[in-house]
Design a protein around this motif. Structure first.
Motif, PDB file in Angstrom:
ATOM      1  N   ASN A 106      53.068  77.467 -18.368  1.00  0.00           N
ATOM      2  CA  ASN A 106      51.646  77.711 -18.655  1.00  0.00           C
ATOM      3  C   ASN A 106      50.922  76.385 -18.818  1.00  0.00           C
ATOM      4  N   ILE A 107      49.679  76.329 -18.326  1.00  0.00           N
ATOM      5  CA  ILE A 107      48.926  75.079 -18.433  1.00  0.00           C
ATOM      6  C   ILE A 107      48.430  74.861 -19.865  1.00  0.00           C
ATOM      7  N   ARG A 108      48.231  73.615 -20.181  1.00  0.00           N
ATOM      8  CA  ARG A 108      47.495  73.285 -21.406  1.00  0.00           C
ATOM      9  C   ARG A 108      46.006  73.400 -21.113  1.00  0.00           C
ATOM     10  N   ASP A 109      45.208  73.648 -22.154  1.00  0.00           N
ATOM     11  CA  ASP A 109      43.748  73.728 -21.970  1.00  0.00           C
ATOM     12  C   ASP A 109      43.208  72.428 -21.389  1.00  0.00           C
ATOM     13  N   LEU A 121      45.367  80.171 -11.118  1.00  0.00           N
ATOM     14  CA  LEU A 121      46.272  80.694 -12.153  1.00  0.00           C
ATOM     15  C   LEU A 121      46.201  79.832 -13.417  1.00  0.00           C
ATOM     16  N   ASP A 122      46.649  80.413 -14.533  1.00  0.00           N
ATOM     17  CA  ASP A 122      46.733  79.602 -15.751  1.00  0.00           C
ATOM     18  C   ASP A 122      48.148  79.068 -15.952  1.00  0.00           C
ATOM     19  N   SER A 123      48.878  79.004 -14.843  1.00  0.00           N
ATOM     20  CA  SER A 123      50.207  78.376 -14.850  1.00  0.00           C
ATOM     21  C   SER A 123      50.237  77.326 -13.750  1.00  0.00           C
ATOM     22  N   ARG A 193      58.409  80.269 -18.040  1.00  0.00           N
ATOM     23  CA  ARG A 193      57.448  80.623 -19.083  1.00  0.00           C
ATOM     24  C   ARG A 193      58.020  81.511 -20.176  1.00  0.00           C
ATOM     25  N   ASP A 194      59.092  82.253 -19.843  1.00  0.00           N
ATOM     26  CA  ASP A 194      59.614  83.232 -20.809  1.00  0.00           C
ATOM     27  C   ASP A 194      60.879  82.735 -21.494  1.00  0.00           C
TER      28      ASP A 194
END
Ligand code: AMP
Ligand code: MG
Length: 320
Positions: A106-109, A121-123, A193-194
């Motif tokens: 997942n990306i950082r803000d 995507l937010d990844s 991510r999981d």
């Protein structure tokens, strides 16, 4: 329009001197496209933070725009500035990087990687290549570089500077020649991510190697996964010629790509070495593609990198 877009001129193929790497960085900083060698295949680099440069990558490759790019970094610290790594993900990256493993996190803000590079995507998929030229280019540039394979989308990946020139020479700005790629197959991709990782694409790092470092590796449910990865598109890595796989002998008019001690036009590895075969695969397919309209490929043993070679061949053999 873009300063570096010079459709009428051919990109130069240059050796990886520090002067040429500096020039490459100036081109990248101005939004240009530079091909670099990695240990997997040649990558077409753009500044991962520059959406216009990345739009050009999609354009010159003819790459479907739902298809996110891998951002290449130098060191875990640079990676962690872009995405969140769990303790397990970090340990895996620490053990395998630099090397042919891409990790989706997942990306950082605060990520600098442009949304277009992530297909919204937010990844993001991150990888630290081990090739010394790729490493010095990324470190000199100082921030991540996206680098999909430097070929026309859907076609055979490039493992030599000349392959890049043949496909994209008139559309990109510079090609850095680092010789033949050592591994010759695109990176393994996992979703990190999981709590347990999921395999998104087979590659040089085999599943058991990952599982030993981070147990519980599962096969991703790709039917539900958006976006579809190119490895998931049925026809991919494809030559123009019709490809017949698991062929014991060639038919008349077929070029024969051998494996092991067999008579053939070209041989992936006379000594039956799968690592050697992987490194030769795309180059030899390109050579036969230039000479024949039909190519037959000898059976490749399964297991380890053999599974990845067979997976690539199966997709290359699909008809459009
Ligand atoms: P390549 O064509 O070698 O540049 O590989 C890019 C691959 O990475 C594609 O198959 C993508 O689907 C996969 N990929 C990149 N970013 C992501 C992401 N955020 N989530 C899932 N897969 C990704
Ligand atoms: Mg590719």
């Amino acid at each position: 329009m873009n300063l570096w877009y010079r459709a009428e001129m051919s990109a130069k193929i240059v050796p990886p001197t520090s002067e040429n790497l500096q020039t490459a960085c100036s081109i990248l900083a101005a939004g240009g496209l530079v091909a670099m060698p990695t240990e997997t295949v040649y990558g077409l680099c753009a500044d991962a933070a520059n959406p216009i440069a990345i739009a050009r990558i999609y354009d010159v490759k003819g790459r479907p725009d739902f298809n996110p790019l891998i951002a290449h970094i130098a060191g875990l610290e640079m990676a962690e500035r872009q995405g969140h790594f769990s303790a397990d993900a970090k340990a895996l990256a620490g053990a395998i990087w630099p090397g042919p493993l891409s990790m989706v996190v997942n990306i950082r803000d605060t990520t600098s990687i442009a949304s277009i590079a992530r297909a919204g995507l937010d990844s993001v998929a991150l990888r630290e290549p081990s090739h010394p030229v790729a490493r010095s280019l990324i470190s000199t540039f100082g921030v991540p570089l996206v680098a999909p394979s430097a070929n026309l989308s859907g076609r055979i990946s490039p493992t030599r500077a000349q392959h890049v020139f043949d496909d994209l020479g008139d559309r990109i700005d510079l090609i850095i020649d680092g010789g033949a790629c050592q591994s010759g197959l695109e990176s393994t991709i996992i979703d990190a991510r999981d709590a347990h990782p999921a395999l998104l694409r087979l590659g040089p790092i085999a599943a058991p190697e990952i599982d030993a470092l981070w147990p519980g590796l599962k096969q991703a449910d790709l039917s539900a996964e958006k976006p579809v990865s190119p490895g998931q598109l049925l026809r991919h890595y494809a030559p123009n010629a019709r490809l017949r796989i698991n062929a014991i002998t060639a038919l008349p008019d077929e070029g024969y790509l051998g494996f092991g001690p067999v008579e053939s036009d070209l041989n992936l590895s006379p000594a039956s070495d799968l690592i050697e075969a992987a490194a030769n695969l795309f180059d030899m397919l390109r050579q036969l593609d230039a000479q024949y309209t039909q190519i037959a490929v000898a059976p490749i043993p399964s297991g380890g990198v053999g599974d990845t070679i067979n997976e690539r061949l199966a997709r290359a053999a699909e008809r459009a």
